[in-house]
Design an enzyme around this catalytic site. Structure first.
Site, PDB file in Angstrom:
ATOM      1  N   ARG A 152       0.843  -1.210   0.000  1.00  0.00           N
ATOM      2  CA  ARG A 152       0.000   0.000   0.000  1.00  0.00           C
ATOM      3  C   ARG A 152       0.874   1.255   0.000  1.00  0.00           C
ATOM      4  NH1 ARG A 152      -4.489   0.673   4.677  1.00  0.00           N
ATOM      5  NH2 ARG A 152      -2.861   1.637   5.897  1.00  0.00           N
TER       6      ARG A 152
ATOM      7  N   ARG B 262       3.149   0.451  14.585  1.00  0.00           N
ATOM      8  CA  ARG B 262       1.673   0.514  14.556  1.00  0.00           C
ATOM      9  C   ARG B 262       1.069  -0.822  14.991  1.00  0.00           C
ATOM     10  NH1 ARG B 262       1.256   2.204   8.787  1.00  0.00           N
ATOM     11  NH2 ARG B 262      -1.006   2.106   8.886  1.00  0.00           N
TER      12      ARG B 262
END
Ligand code: AMP
Length: 190
Positions: free
Chosen positions: A128, A146
């Protein structure tokens, strides 16, 4: 109203599936990540404060995102319902959301949780990052942070809805259509 929390780790496909859910069920999309990115693009004070945290893969403070959600719900009280994407990400946010929805005489009906293993998430996020331009998708150490933040601060939100018997786990690996079918079934049962 039909209010759904679409839950899952970064890279689980929440954004992609949200678009399909909105088209099918006519719900209003509430993505705190999207709202924050538009604040950054507008170079607002809030955006500038959030940017450095987002770049590191850390969460922005609860009161900031809760305030944003409150605004959006108040602006859309005529909606058929909401799909919450990337929110709530802490138990404090989940509690605030319950209190907020109560004020509008409604509630969360179901959490639909996309389950994807960690290696697949990293592969998807790096892919992505090549096309999205999102700086937090372009560096494996940011991605790993994350995922760590997700496990430490966000996973307890799943238990929060489990204890209210609102949790529905979905296999998040497969084609976009296959996964959407599974989500649609879960939403129809809500
Ligand atoms: P997302 O687009 O949902 O992956 O969010 C991108 C980034 O925005 C996250 O890594 C956080 O820094 C921030 N963010 C988005 N939603 C929240 C939230 N509900 N609470 C705290 N930070 C958030």
């Amino acid at each position: 109203m039909l209010n759904i929390v679409l839950f899952g780790p970064p890279g689980a496909g929440k954004g992609t599936q949200s678009e399909k859910i909105i088209a099918q069920f006519g719900l209003t999309h509430l993505s705190t990540g999207d709202i924050l990115r538009s604040e950054i693009a507008a170079q607002s004070e809030l955006g500038l404060k959030a940017k450095s945290l987002m770049d590191k893969g850390e969460l922005v403070p609860d009161e900031v995102v809760i305030g944003m959600i409150e605004h959006k719900i108040s602006d859309n009280t005529g909606s058929e319902g909401f799909i919450f994407d990337g929110f709530p990400r802490t138990v404090a946010q989940a509690e605030a959301l319950d209190a907020l929805l109560k004020k509008f005489d409604t509630q969360i009906h179901q959490m639909v949780a996309l389950e994807v293993d960690e290696q697949e998430l990293k592969t998807r996020l790096l892919e992505r990052g090549k096309v999205s331009g999102r700086s937090d998708d372009q560096d494996i150490s940011k991605i790993e942070n994350r995922i760590r933040v997700y496990k430490e601060q966000t996973l307890p939100v799943a238990s929060y809805y489990q204890s209210q018997s609102k949790y529905k786990g979905i296999d998040g690996v497969g084609s976009i259509e296959e996964i959407f079918e599974r989500i649609s079934e879960a939403i129809k049962e809500a």
